[in-house]
Design a protein around this motif. Structure first.
Motif, PDB file in Angstrom:
ATOM      1  N   LEU A  89      -6.486   0.122  -3.112  1.00 46.30           N
ATOM      2  CA  LEU A  89      -7.072  -1.209  -3.315  1.00 46.30           C
ATOM      3  C   LEU A  89      -6.295  -2.279  -2.550  1.00 46.30           C
ATOM      4  CD1 LEU A  89      -7.893  -1.031  -7.139  1.00 46.30           C
ATOM      5  CD2 LEU A  89      -9.524  -1.001  -5.232  1.00 46.30           C
ATOM      6  N   VAL A  90      -4.975  -2.169  -2.515  1.00 49.18           N
ATOM      7  CA  VAL A  90      -4.159  -3.125  -1.763  1.00 49.18           C
ATOM      8  C   VAL A  90      -4.492  -3.056  -0.282  1.00 49.18           C
ATOM      9  CG1 VAL A  90      -1.803  -3.681  -1.014  1.00 49.18           C
ATOM     10  CG2 VAL A  90      -2.255  -3.169  -3.420  1.00 49.18           C
ATOM     11  N   PHE A  91      -4.612  -1.844   0.255  1.00 52.24           N
ATOM     12  CA  PHE A  91      -4.927  -1.691   1.673  1.00 52.24           C
ATOM     13  C   PHE A  91      -6.311  -2.246   1.987  1.00 52.24           C
ATOM     14  CE2 PHE A  91      -6.524   0.849   5.285  1.00 52.24           C
ATOM     15  CZ  PHE A  91      -5.590   0.457   6.232  1.00 52.24           C
ATOM     16  N   LYS A  92      -7.287  -1.969   1.126  1.00 60.18           N
ATOM     17  CA  LYS A  92      -8.642  -2.486   1.343  1.00 60.18           C
ATOM     18  C   LYS A  92      -8.655  -4.010   1.297  1.00 60.18           C
ATOM     19  CE  LYS A  92     -12.254  -0.722   1.393  1.00 60.18           C
ATOM     20  NZ  LYS A  92     -13.148  -0.442   2.544  1.00 60.18           N
ATOM     21  N   ARG A  93      -7.832  -4.588   0.441  1.00 63.14           N
ATOM     22  CA  ARG A  93      -7.768  -6.046   0.369  1.00 63.14           C
ATOM     23  C   ARG A  93      -7.220  -6.618   1.672  1.00 63.14           C
ATOM     24  NH1 ARG A  93      -5.023  -9.761  -4.426  1.00 63.14           N
ATOM     25  NH2 ARG A  93      -5.599 -11.779  -3.510  1.00 63.14           N
ATOM     26  N   GLY A  94      -6.222  -5.942   2.240  1.00 67.12           N
ATOM     27  CA  GLY A  94      -5.694  -6.369   3.529  1.00 67.12           C
ATOM     28  C   GLY A  94      -6.745  -6.295   4.616  1.00 67.12           C
ATOM     29  N   LEU A  95      -7.570  -5.240   4.591  1.00 65.15           N
ATOM     30  CA  LEU A  95      -8.661  -5.131   5.572  1.00 65.15           C
ATOM     31  C   LEU A  95      -9.660  -6.274   5.402  1.00 65.15           C
ATOM     32  CD1 LEU A  95      -9.457  -1.283   5.466  1.00 65.15           C
ATOM     33  CD2 LEU A  95      -8.158  -2.519   7.201  1.00 65.15           C
ATOM     34  N   ASN A  96     -10.015  -6.574   4.160  1.00 61.74           N
ATOM     35  CA  ASN A  96     -10.977  -7.645   3.896  1.00 61.74           C
ATOM     36  C   ASN A  96     -10.438  -9.012   4.302  1.00 61.74           C
ATOM     37  OD1 ASN A  96     -12.730  -5.732   2.845  1.00 61.74           O
ATOM     38  ND2 ASN A  96     -12.072  -6.060   0.727  1.00 61.74           N
ATOM     39  N   ALA A 133       0.836  -1.203   0.000  1.00 55.75           N
ATOM     40  CA  ALA A 133       0.000   0.000   0.000  1.00 55.75           C
ATOM     41  C   ALA A 133       0.872   1.255   0.000  1.00 55.75           C
ATOM     42  CB  ALA A 133      -0.926  -0.004   1.223  1.00 55.75           C
ATOM     43  N   GLU A 134       1.915   1.245   0.833  1.00 57.02           N
ATOM     44  CA  GLU A 134       2.831   2.389   0.895  1.00 57.02           C
ATOM     45  C   GLU A 134       3.638   2.504  -0.390  1.00 57.02           C
ATOM     46  OE1 GLU A 134       4.965   5.584   3.078  1.00 57.02           O
ATOM     47  OE2 GLU A 134       2.951   4.809   2.748  1.00 57.02           O
ATOM     48  N   LEU A 135       4.011   1.368  -0.971  1.00 59.73           N
ATOM     49  CA  LEU A 135       4.761   1.374  -2.236  1.00 59.73           C
ATOM     50  C   LEU A 135       3.990   2.157  -3.305  1.00 59.73           C
ATOM     51  CD1 LEU A 135       6.407  -1.742  -3.915  1.00 59.73           C
ATOM     52  CD2 LEU A 135       5.053  -0.139  -5.250  1.00 59.73           C
ATOM     53  N   TRP A 136       2.704   1.832  -3.475  1.00 60.78           N
ATOM     54  CA  TRP A 136       1.935   2.484  -4.531  1.00 60.78           C
ATOM     55  C   TRP A 136       1.596   3.926  -4.191  1.00 60.78           C
ATOM     56  CZ3 TRP A 136       1.927   1.067  -9.264  1.00 60.78           C
ATOM     57  CH2 TRP A 136       2.134  -0.283  -9.592  1.00 60.78           C
ATOM     58  N   GLU A 137       1.381   4.199  -2.897  1.00 61.09           N
ATOM     59  CA  GLU A 137       1.146   5.594  -2.504  1.00 61.09           C
ATOM     60  C   GLU A 137       2.370   6.446  -2.786  1.00 61.09           C
ATOM     61  OE1 GLU A 137       1.658   9.063  -0.180  1.00 61.09           O
ATOM     62  OE2 GLU A 137       2.596   7.194   0.451  1.00 61.09           O
ATOM     63  N   ARG A 138       3.555   5.911  -2.465  1.00 63.86           N
ATOM     64  CA  ARG A 138       4.793   6.647  -2.740  1.00 63.86           C
ATOM     65  C   ARG A 138       5.077   6.723  -4.241  1.00 63.86           C
ATOM     66  NH1 ARG A 138       6.075  10.282   0.732  1.00 63.86           N
ATOM     67  NH2 ARG A 138       3.812  10.272   0.659  1.00 63.86           N
ATOM     68  N   LEU A 197      -4.532   4.955  -6.528  1.00 62.91           N
ATOM     69  CA  LEU A 197      -5.717   4.091  -6.478  1.00 62.91           C
ATOM     70  C   LEU A 197      -5.329   2.636  -6.223  1.00 62.91           C
ATOM     71  CD1 LEU A 197      -7.976   5.491  -9.371  1.00 62.91           C
ATOM     72  CD2 LEU A 197      -8.256   5.790  -6.904  1.00 62.91           C
ATOM     73  N   ILE A 198      -4.245   2.185  -6.845  1.00 63.28           N
ATOM     74  CA  ILE A 198      -3.781   0.814  -6.613  1.00 63.28           C
ATOM     75  C   ILE A 198      -3.395   0.625  -5.144  1.00 63.28           C
ATOM     76  CG2 ILE A 198      -2.003  -0.897  -7.166  1.00 63.28           C
ATOM     77  CD1 ILE A 198      -1.921   0.300 -10.001  1.00 63.28           C
ATOM     78  N   GLY A 199      -2.711   1.623  -4.569  1.00 62.64           N
ATOM     79  CA  GLY A 199      -2.349   1.557  -3.157  1.00 62.64           C
ATOM     80  C   GLY A 199      -3.563   1.412  -2.262  1.00 62.64           C
ATOM     81  N   MET A 221      -5.711  12.088  -1.912  1.00 63.63           N
ATOM     82  CA  MET A 221      -4.487  12.175  -2.710  1.00 63.63           C
ATOM     83  C   MET A 221      -4.735  11.766  -4.156  1.00 63.63           C
ATOM     84  SD  MET A 221      -1.682  10.774   0.031  1.00 63.63           S
ATOM     85  CE  MET A 221      -0.233  11.190  -0.919  1.00 63.63           C
ATOM     86  N   ALA A 222      -5.558  10.729  -4.360  1.00 62.06           N
ATOM     87  CA  ALA A 222      -5.872  10.313  -5.732  1.00 62.06           C
ATOM     88  C   ALA A 222      -6.559  11.448  -6.493  1.00 62.06           C
ATOM     89  CB  ALA A 222      -6.761   9.071  -5.701  1.00 62.06           C
ATOM     90  N   LEU A 223      -7.513  12.118  -5.836  1.00 65.54           N
ATOM     91  CA  LEU A 223      -8.187  13.258  -6.473  1.00 65.54           C
ATOM     92  C   LEU A 223      -7.177  14.346  -6.833  1.00 65.54           C
ATOM     93  CD1 LEU A 223     -11.397  13.595  -4.242  1.00 65.54           C
ATOM     94  CD2 LEU A 223     -11.312  12.925  -6.649  1.00 65.54           C
ATOM     95  N   GLY A 224      -6.221  14.585  -5.931  1.00 66.09           N
ATOM     96  CA  GLY A 224      -5.215  15.609  -6.178  1.00 66.09           C
ATOM     97  C   GLY A 224      -4.382  15.335  -7.413  1.00 66.09           C
TER      98      GLY A 224
END
Length: 515
Positions: free
Chosen positions: A187-194, A23-28, A183-185, A92-95
């Motif tokens: 989705l990865v985080f949401k998958r971890g939550l699920n 998640a951090e990889l894609w956010e960065r 957006l990919i970041g 951040m994605a909107l930005g």
């Protein structure tokens, strides 16, 4: 218990680390992809002056790291790590996508959306990593170093791809790719939550507080609404960046008041540890002010004064992250090995070495002037080698600092103290902007480091004197303005790094057993 540990651990670390890593990889990826383009976009496409571009860049980058103070507090008290990270990611994605619209309102709003979003995302995902480990877990430093490698995989790949797209197809394609990365970041985080890999960590800290209504709206939802309402405010601060020093005073007053409040409410041992955390943050501020020439003056230095081979100026932003990818795992293994044989240097020594190697890297940038060609361009080797050296310094300091903040902080205030740590980047970028402006040539001048003690240091390191440069013309004046600043601040950092090591013993005692 053994069976449970084996099934929930991956490569000897909690499974949740894997999801936070990606998640951090894609956010960065999104953050550094946009950062690599921003100054060049302003100077080459929007045709802003160097001074204006450095001012906007410094204001944007400094604010990106002051909002984590607020985001950390709101996560501690109302949202919890999970909701804060998701909210930050959406903003951040909107930005990033807003940057595709070429209009001043969208330009400043996009920067503001990223500023606010980062405040919710950055401190809380880092604090989340700390929550995966028990307080005395020897894997903690290693885990944060692995997490830090994820940061830099994104930071290495993004400038290469985003800068390539920007150069071949247009600036806005580079910005779109950065938004897709965010957006990919998410989705990865949401998958971890699920997948429930975080178990009961990061939930809303107090559901009653979250549900408590103000103006007929639940406090948790009010935070989200307020986040969007602050976007125009931060956009105006970036636009009128010349007044940012007032914000520095406001933030400083807030930090002093709230830290004083915390210091009065904790035990003596917690108080001493917290003061060490503040000391580390001050050192990180110095580190950041010099280190963050990357993305601003160093990008223009590469564009104007370096014989680049195989990379364009924006893509040189990936060199630092590329070295971290190569070095992060060896450093992680090194800390684990040294711990086993009881030879692991304490954190204060690591900080001193980090500042020293940072300075040495910038001295190497200064040395490049000794082999400048007739067009005032230096060999690319110095840019690469200098970056390698200060990357070593970064690995001594930055991931270790993240780890120590989670250990030195009182449990009730861990996200806020992580925000304090990131405030070093706020101050660092503010001062980095001042340093970057010293590299701008105006009215045929050659900068403040051409005379006195620093003039002698500059001449010793670069092989260039002020008189020589003035006689050679504008290109050499521009080169000199870069290398004189890098050589001077490099020497300052080296001296401070040595002093930190020399006076490390009393600081170590205040850590009360934390290594």
């Amino acid at each position: 218990m053994k069976t449970q540990t084996a099934s929930t651990d991956v490569f000897g670390h909690p499974k949740g680390l894997l999801y936070l890593f990606f998640a951090e990889l894609w956010e960065r990826f999104s953050f550094y992809g946009m950062r690599a383009l921003l100054v060049l976009y302003m100077t080459k496409h929007l045709l802003f002056s160097d001074e204006m571009s450095f001012g906007i860049y410094a204001a944007y980058m400094s604010l990106v790291y002051v909002t984590p103070l607020i985001g950390g507090m709101l996560a501690d008290k109302i949202l919890g790590f999970r909701k804060a990270i998701v909210l930050g990611g959406v903003l951040m994605a909107l930005g990033h996508f807003f940057l595709t619209f070429e209009h001043p309102v969208f330009f400043y709003s996009s920067l503001s959306l990223i500023i606010v979003g980062n405040g919710f995302f950055k401190p809380n995902i880092s604090s989340f990593v700390g929550k995966l480990y028990k307080e005395d877990d020897s894997r903690r430093d290693s885990g944060f170093t692995i997490f830090y490698m994820g940061v830099n995989i994104g930071g290495a790949v993004a400038p290469l791809l985003c800068a390539w797209l920007a150069e071949v197809y247009g600036w806005h394609y580079g910005f779109v790719l950065a938004g897709i990365g965010m957006l990919i970041g998410l989705l990865v985080f949401k998958r971890g939550l699920n997948a429930n890999v975080f178990k009961n960590h990061g939930l809303v800290p107090n559901q009653e507080v979250f549900d408590k209504k103000k103006m007929g709206i639940k406090s948790g939802y009010l935070v989200t609404i307020s986040a969007f309402l602050t976007v125009p405010i931060f956009a105006l601060i970036v636009k009128f960046h010349q007044f940012e020093h007032y914000l520095v005073w406001i933030v400083s007053a807030f930090l002093i008041i709230y830290l004083t409040y915390i210091l009065k409410r904790v035990t003596k041992i917690e108080r001493q540890r917290l003061l060490v955390a503040v000391y580390f943050t001050a050192l990180y501020t110095l580190f950041s002010a010099i280190f963050e020439q990357a993305g601003s003056s160093l990008t223009l230095f590469a564009d104007r004064s370096v014989n680049l081979v195989g990379l364009n100026a924006a893509q040189t932003n990936s060199i630092n992250s590329g070295f971290i990818i190569l070095l992060a795992i060896p450093f992680s293994i090194l800390w684990t090995f040294l711990s086993k044989i009881k030879r692991n240097p304490n954190s204060v020594i690591k900080f001193g070495l980090g500042v020293f190697f940072l300075g040495l890297g910038f001295v190497i940038f200064g040395l490049s002037a000794q082999q400048a060609d007739e067009f005032a361009r230096t060999p690319m080797f110095y840019l690469i080698f200098g970056t390698f050296v200060y990357t070593v310094g970064e690995l001594f300091l930055s991931p270790i600092g993240l780890s120590k903040m989670t250990e030195l902080s009182p449990l009730k205030y861990v996200a806020f103290i992580m925000g304090v740590w990131f405030s070093a980047n706020f101050y660092g970028h503010f001062f980095a902007g001042k340093i970057a402006k010293l590299t701008a040539v105006s009215n045929g001048g050659i900068g403040v480091f051409s005379e006195g003690l620093f003039g002698k240091i500059t001449e010793f390191v670069t092989g260039m004197s002020g008189e020589f440069v003035l006689a050679k013309g504008e290109a050499f004046q521009q080169l000199y303005s870069y290398v004189s600043v890098y050589a001077s601040f490099g020497v300052i950092a080296c001296v401070i790094g040595v002093l930190v090591i020399v006076f490390s013993i009393p600081i170590k005692k205040m850590m009360n057993g934390i290594h």
